[in-house]
Design a protein around this motif. Structure first.
Motif, PDB file in Angstrom:
ATOM      1  N   MET A 288       0.822  -1.201   0.000  1.00 19.40           N
ATOM      2  CA  MET A 288       0.000   0.000   0.000  1.00 19.40           C
ATOM      3  C   MET A 288       0.862   1.260   0.000  1.00 19.40           C
ATOM      4  SD  MET A 288      -3.030   0.954   2.722  1.00 19.40           S
ATOM      5  CE  MET A 288      -3.599  -0.754   2.630  1.00 19.40           C
ATOM      6  N   THR A 289       1.963   1.228   0.738  1.00 22.40           N
ATOM      7  CA  THR A 289       2.871   2.377   0.799  1.00 22.40           C
ATOM      8  C   THR A 289       3.514   2.635  -0.564  1.00 22.40           C
ATOM      9  OG1 THR A 289       3.345   1.865   3.112  1.00 22.40           O
ATOM     10  CG2 THR A 289       4.879   3.328   1.983  1.00 22.40           C
ATOM     11  N   ILE A 290       3.941   1.573  -1.232  1.00 23.29           N
ATOM     12  CA  ILE A 290       4.558   1.722  -2.562  1.00 23.29           C
ATOM     13  C   ILE A 290       3.527   2.242  -3.567  1.00 23.29           C
ATOM     14  CG2 ILE A 290       5.644   0.449  -4.450  1.00 23.29           C
ATOM     15  CD1 ILE A 290       6.775  -1.439  -2.253  1.00 23.29           C
ATOM     16  N   LEU A 291       2.288   1.782  -3.462  1.00 23.61           N
ATOM     17  CA  LEU A 291       1.231   2.280  -4.340  1.00 23.61           C
ATOM     18  C   LEU A 291       1.007   3.771  -4.127  1.00 23.61           C
ATOM     19  CD1 LEU A 291      -1.077   1.787  -6.376  1.00 23.61           C
ATOM     20  CD2 LEU A 291      -2.537   1.190  -4.423  1.00 23.61           C
ATOM     21  N   LEU A 292       1.021   4.216  -2.866  1.00 21.11           N
ATOM     22  CA  LEU A 292       0.852   5.644  -2.579  1.00 21.11           C
ATOM     23  C   LEU A 292       2.017   6.458  -3.132  1.00 21.11           C
ATOM     24  CD1 LEU A 292      -0.559   5.497   1.064  1.00 21.11           C
ATOM     25  CD2 LEU A 292      -1.793   6.070  -1.037  1.00 21.11           C
ATOM     26  N   ARG A 293       3.202   5.873  -3.170  1.00 22.77           N
ATOM     27  CA  ARG A 293       4.348   6.566  -3.773  1.00 22.77           C
ATOM     28  C   ARG A 293       4.108   6.775  -5.258  1.00 22.77           C
ATOM     29  NH1 ARG A 293       7.649  10.358  -4.646  1.00 22.77           N
ATOM     30  NH2 ARG A 293       9.558   9.791  -5.762  1.00 22.77           N
ATOM     31  N   TYR A 294       3.479   5.814  -5.885  1.00 26.51           N
ATOM     32  CA  TYR A 294       3.168   5.930  -7.309  1.00 26.51           C
ATOM     33  C   TYR A 294       2.103   7.003  -7.555  1.00 26.51           C
ATOM     34  CZ  TYR A 294       1.641   4.603 -11.999  1.00 26.51           C
ATOM     35  OH  TYR A 294       1.302   4.625 -13.332  1.00 26.51           O
ATOM     36  N   LEU A 295       1.179   7.154  -6.599  1.00 23.68           N
ATOM     37  CA  LEU A 295       0.071   8.095  -6.789  1.00 23.68           C
ATOM     38  C   LEU A 295       0.430   9.512  -6.376  1.00 23.68           C
ATOM     39  CD1 LEU A 295      -2.873   5.866  -5.488  1.00 23.68           C
ATOM     40  CD2 LEU A 295      -2.313   6.390  -7.863  1.00 23.68           C
ATOM     41  N   PHE A 296       1.276   9.674  -5.353  1.00 20.99           N
ATOM     42  CA  PHE A 296       1.618  10.999  -4.841  1.00 20.99           C
ATOM     43  C   PHE A 296       3.084  11.291  -5.121  1.00 20.99           C
ATOM     44  CE2 PHE A 296      -1.796   9.462  -2.002  1.00 20.99           C
ATOM     45  CZ  PHE A 296      -2.759  10.422  -2.305  1.00 20.99           C
ATOM     46  N   SER A 297       3.344  12.443  -5.697  1.00 18.39           N
ATOM     47  CA  SER A 297       4.716  12.825  -6.050  1.00 18.39           C
ATOM     48  C   SER A 297       5.392  13.641  -4.956  1.00 18.39           C
ATOM     49  CB  SER A 297       4.715  13.627  -7.359  1.00 18.39           C
ATOM     50  OG  SER A 297       3.896  14.785  -7.235  1.00 18.39           O
ATOM     51  N   ASN A 298       4.626  14.117  -3.961  1.00 19.57           N
ATOM     52  CA  ASN A 298       5.189  14.927  -2.887  1.00 19.57           C
ATOM     53  C   ASN A 298       6.069  14.052  -1.994  1.00 19.57           C
ATOM     54  OD1 ASN A 298       5.465  16.367  -0.316  1.00 19.57           O
ATOM     55  ND2 ASN A 298       4.049  17.834  -1.219  1.00 19.57           N
ATOM     56  N   VAL A 299       7.362  14.343  -1.974  1.00 22.65           N
ATOM     57  CA  VAL A 299       8.323  13.512  -1.244  1.00 22.65           C
ATOM     58  C   VAL A 299       8.107  13.624   0.257  1.00 22.65           C
ATOM     59  CG1 VAL A 299      10.769  13.127  -0.789  1.00 22.65           C
ATOM     60  CG2 VAL A 299      10.000  13.686  -3.099  1.00 22.65           C
ATOM     61  N   TYR A 300       7.796  14.810   0.737  1.00 17.77           N
ATOM     62  CA  TYR A 300       7.636  15.008   2.182  1.00 17.77           C
ATOM     63  C   TYR A 300       6.379  14.299   2.690  1.00 17.77           C
ATOM     64  CZ  TYR A 300      11.096  18.529   1.056  1.00 17.77           C
ATOM     65  OH  TYR A 300      12.213  19.162   0.595  1.00 17.77           O
ATOM     66  N   LEU A 301       5.321  14.327   1.901  1.00 15.12           N
ATOM     67  CA  LEU A 301       4.112  13.590   2.262  1.00 15.12           C
ATOM     68  C   LEU A 301       4.403  12.092   2.291  1.00 15.12           C
ATOM     69  CD1 LEU A 301       1.065  13.413   2.818  1.00 15.12           C
ATOM     70  CD2 LEU A 301       0.692  13.447   0.336  1.00 15.12           C
ATOM     71  N   TYR A 302       5.168  11.629   1.330  1.00 18.76           N
ATOM     72  CA  TYR A 302       5.510  10.209   1.287  1.00 18.76           C
ATOM     73  C   TYR A 302       6.378   9.812   2.470  1.00 18.76           C
ATOM     74  CZ  TYR A 302       7.294   5.725  -0.242  1.00 18.76           C
ATOM     75  OH  TYR A 302       7.631   4.406  -0.298  1.00 18.76           O
ATOM     76  N   SER A 303       7.253  10.703   2.927  1.00 18.55           N
ATOM     77  CA  SER A 303       8.081  10.400   4.102  1.00 18.55           C
ATOM     78  C   SER A 303       7.201  10.158   5.318  1.00 18.55           C
ATOM     79  CB  SER A 303       9.053  11.555   4.365  1.00 18.55           C
ATOM     80  OG  SER A 303       9.927  11.742   3.260  1.00 18.55           O
ATOM     81  N   GLY A 304       6.148  10.980   5.455  1.00 14.00           N
ATOM     82  CA  GLY A 304       5.202  10.769   6.547  1.00 14.00           C
ATOM     83  C   GLY A 304       4.470   9.452   6.408  1.00 14.00           C
ATOM     84  N   ILE A 305       4.090   9.103   5.175  1.00 15.33           N
ATOM     85  CA  ILE A 305       3.412   7.825   4.927  1.00 15.33           C
ATOM     86  C   ILE A 305       4.335   6.661   5.264  1.00 15.33           C
ATOM     87  CG2 ILE A 305       2.439   6.358   3.112  1.00 15.33           C
ATOM     88  CD1 ILE A 305       1.476   8.926   1.724  1.00 15.33           C
ATOM     89  N   LEU A 306       5.627   6.818   4.961  1.00 12.75           N
ATOM     90  CA  LEU A 306       6.605   5.765   5.242  1.00 12.75           C
ATOM     91  C   LEU A 306       6.701   5.502   6.742  1.00 12.75           C
ATOM     92  CD1 LEU A 306       8.482   4.083   3.419  1.00 12.75           C
ATOM     93  CD2 LEU A 306      10.301   5.720   3.918  1.00 12.75           C
ATOM     94  N   VAL A 307       6.745   6.582   7.527  1.00 15.26           N
ATOM     95  CA  VAL A 307       6.813   6.439   8.984  1.00 15.26           C
ATOM     96  C   VAL A 307       5.527   5.816   9.523  1.00 15.26           C
ATOM     97  CG1 VAL A 307       7.021   7.677  11.166  1.00 15.26           C
ATOM     98  CG2 VAL A 307       8.458   8.320   9.231  1.00 15.26           C
ATOM     99  N   CYS A 308       4.382   6.225   8.951  1.00 14.29           N
ATOM    100  CA  CYS A 308       3.102   5.635   9.364  1.00 14.29           C
ATOM    101  C   CYS A 308       3.074   4.131   9.094  1.00 14.29           C
ATOM    102  CB  CYS A 308       1.946   6.313   8.626  1.00 14.29           C
ATOM    103  SG  CYS A 308       1.590   7.980   9.203  1.00 14.29           S
ATOM    104  N   MET A 309       3.650   3.710   7.955  1.00 13.40           N
ATOM    105  CA  MET A 309       3.718   2.289   7.640  1.00 13.40           C
ATOM    106  C   MET A 309       4.539   1.547   8.694  1.00 13.40           C
ATOM    107  SD  MET A 309       5.787   0.367   4.580  1.00 13.40           S
ATOM    108  CE  MET A 309       7.317   0.872   5.365  1.00 13.40           C
ATOM    109  N   LEU A 310       5.676   2.126   9.084  1.00 11.66           N
ATOM    110  CA  LEU A 310       6.531   1.484  10.076  1.00 11.66           C
ATOM    111  C   LEU A 310       5.819   1.379  11.415  1.00 11.66           C
ATOM    112  CD1 LEU A 310       9.922   3.227   9.222  1.00 11.66           C
ATOM    113  CD2 LEU A 310       9.212   0.917   8.599  1.00 11.66           C
ATOM    114  N   PHE A 311       5.125   2.442  11.801  1.00 12.39           N
ATOM    115  CA  PHE A 311       4.418   2.417  13.083  1.00 12.39           C
ATOM    116  C   PHE A 311       3.295   1.384  13.068  1.00 12.39           C
ATOM    117  CE2 PHE A 311       0.819   3.810  15.686  1.00 12.39           C
ATOM    118  CZ  PHE A 311       1.414   3.770  16.948  1.00 12.39           C
ATOM    119  N   LEU A 312       2.509   1.357  11.987  1.00  8.50           N
ATOM    120  CA  LEU A 312       1.402   0.411  11.914  1.00  8.50           C
ATOM    121  C   LEU A 312       1.907  -1.032  11.920  1.00  8.50           C
ATOM    122  CD1 LEU A 312      -0.942   2.146   9.305  1.00  8.50           C
ATOM    123  CD2 LEU A 312      -1.347   1.869  11.751  1.00  8.50           C
TER     124      LEU A 312
END
Length: 398
Positions: A288-312
């Motif tokens: 799901m995280t990799i898919l969101l990287r494909y959909l969103f180009s904002n790097v800073y938003l993706y960094s937050g998503i990456l941390v959320c993935m690790l926490f979950l």
């Protein structure tokens, strides 16, 4: 109570149980995030459609791709029999009166695939308009009828000695779906309707004339696997106490094990890589995280998503700490509670580091950006400094 009434009772209990869990899954926060995500995906999709232009040859290739996708989508959804393990002893004597039960099961099993078919046609409709391809509601009907054929195929597989032919029947179903969709897009709409009607007639005639007995062991195992898939999805959000864990050795993952003399670290690694719930959960979150990287180009938003993935991932793996509690051999082993906590934290760090590395590498391959190193650094700080403090607090309360 007849078999038709039995299915209604079981269905009511099944829906009541799922509603209890879904109430916690679709909470206010999740629904809000889901609406924002769907809105963002819908806007990106609309902008993407506007940039497309097709020649005749390109339209043909895209239609072939859509036919392949729709053919695979036909296989989505299992036959929901709501069978319980004891039924192989008590209902097997009522095989000749099983038709009403099967009929109710077919109707119920067709509900979700029908909704998916309607949504799929709605999503693809702008693309069809862009390609100047005429599409009507008949396509939804064709997809629903093909799913009905697939459910009849699954009923046919429940007979004795049929499970060995499952892959052959899946390939035959996909080829049949491809033929029907090809007729729809390249020949005539009504030709596809007639073809799928012919398939339904063939399947119903085969089932009517079939005298083979049902394979009850296979029926029970199939239903348990279907329910486990539902519970495994629910376990991403909430603890499901009736989830039945299965363990399977995966020889190709044996090289991933660490050579260690630390008892609990050894056990946690094998429980993770040989179980289904935790491994599939971490893979789904990473996908799901990799898919969101494909959909969103904002790097800073993706960094937050990456941390959320690790926490979950780490949060969902916390119950594994009690995975071996109560085992008599471990209780008498000369191992302290602090050593168990140390091994569990080391195990969590390894899983999260591997997840971070794989997600980061794949994200770089999708769209290389040196600023992704910021997200990786934040992830490392989270894994080695922030999350261990949280885990320690949680473990101290156990």
């Amino acid at each position: 109570m007849n078999l038709e009434g039995l299915f209604k009772t079981r269905l009511a209990n099944h829906q009541k149980r799922l509603a209890k869990y879904l109430r916690y899954v679709f909470n206010d926060h999740f629904v809000l995030v889901l609406m924002i995500a769907l809105g963002g995906i819908g806007l990106s999709y609309a902008q993407f459609i506007q940039t497309l232009s097709f020649t005749h040859d390109q339209t043909t290739l895209v239609l072939i791709g859509i036919i392949a996708i729709l053919s695979c989508l036909t296989l989505f959804g299992k036959l929901a029999l709501l069978i319980q393990p004891a039924d192989k002893h008590f209902l097997s004597t009522l095989e000749n009166d099983w038709k009403p039960y099967i009929h109710k099961s077919l109707v119920y099993s067709l509900c979700l695939p029908s909704f998916i078919a309607i949504c799929t046609v709605g999503i693809l409709y702008p693309l069809f308009l862009k390609m100047n391809v005429v599409v009507s509601f008949v396509l939804c009907i064709v997809m629903i009828l093909l799913k009905y054929v697939d459910l009849l195929r699954q009923v046919w597989l429940l007979k004795q000695n049929r499970p060995l032919k499952q892959w052959q029947s899946v390939v035959a179903m996909m080829l049949s779906s491809g033929i029907v969709f090809s007729l729809y897009f390249f020949v005539n709409i009504w030709a596809s309707v007639i073809c799928v009607g012919l398939f339904i007639g063939i399947m119903q005639y085969s089932l009517q004339k079939d005298t083979a007995l049902y394979y009850w062991e296979y029926i029970v195992d199939t239903e348990i696997k279907r329910m486990n898939q539902i519970y495994r999805l629910l376990q991403l959000f909430i603890d499901v106490p009736i989830f039945e864990e299965t363990v399977k050795r995966r020889p190709y993952l044996d090289k991933c094990f660490t050579k260690t003399t630390r008892l609990y670290y050894y056990l946690y690694e094998r429980a993770f890589l040989r179980g289904k719930a935790e491994l599939s959960m971490s893979m789904q979150l990473m996908g799901m995280t990799i898919l969101l990287r494909y959909l969103f180009s904002n790097v800073y938003l993706y960094s937050g998503i990456l941390v959320c993935m690790l926490f979950l991932t780490g949060y969902q793996l916390l119950p594994m700490y009690q995975h071996f509690s109560g085992h008599i051999l471990l209780e008498i082993a000369p191992y302290t509670k602090d050593e168990k906590k140390r091994d569990f934290q080391a195990f969590l760090k390894k899983i999260l580091v591997v997840q971070l590395l794989v997600a980061s590498v794949l994200s770089m391959l999708i769209a290389f950006d040196i600023r992704l190193m910021i997200g990786i650094l934040i992830g490392i700080v989270f894994i080695y400094i922030i999350f261990p403090l949280y885990v320690q607090r949680k473990l101290d309360k156990i």
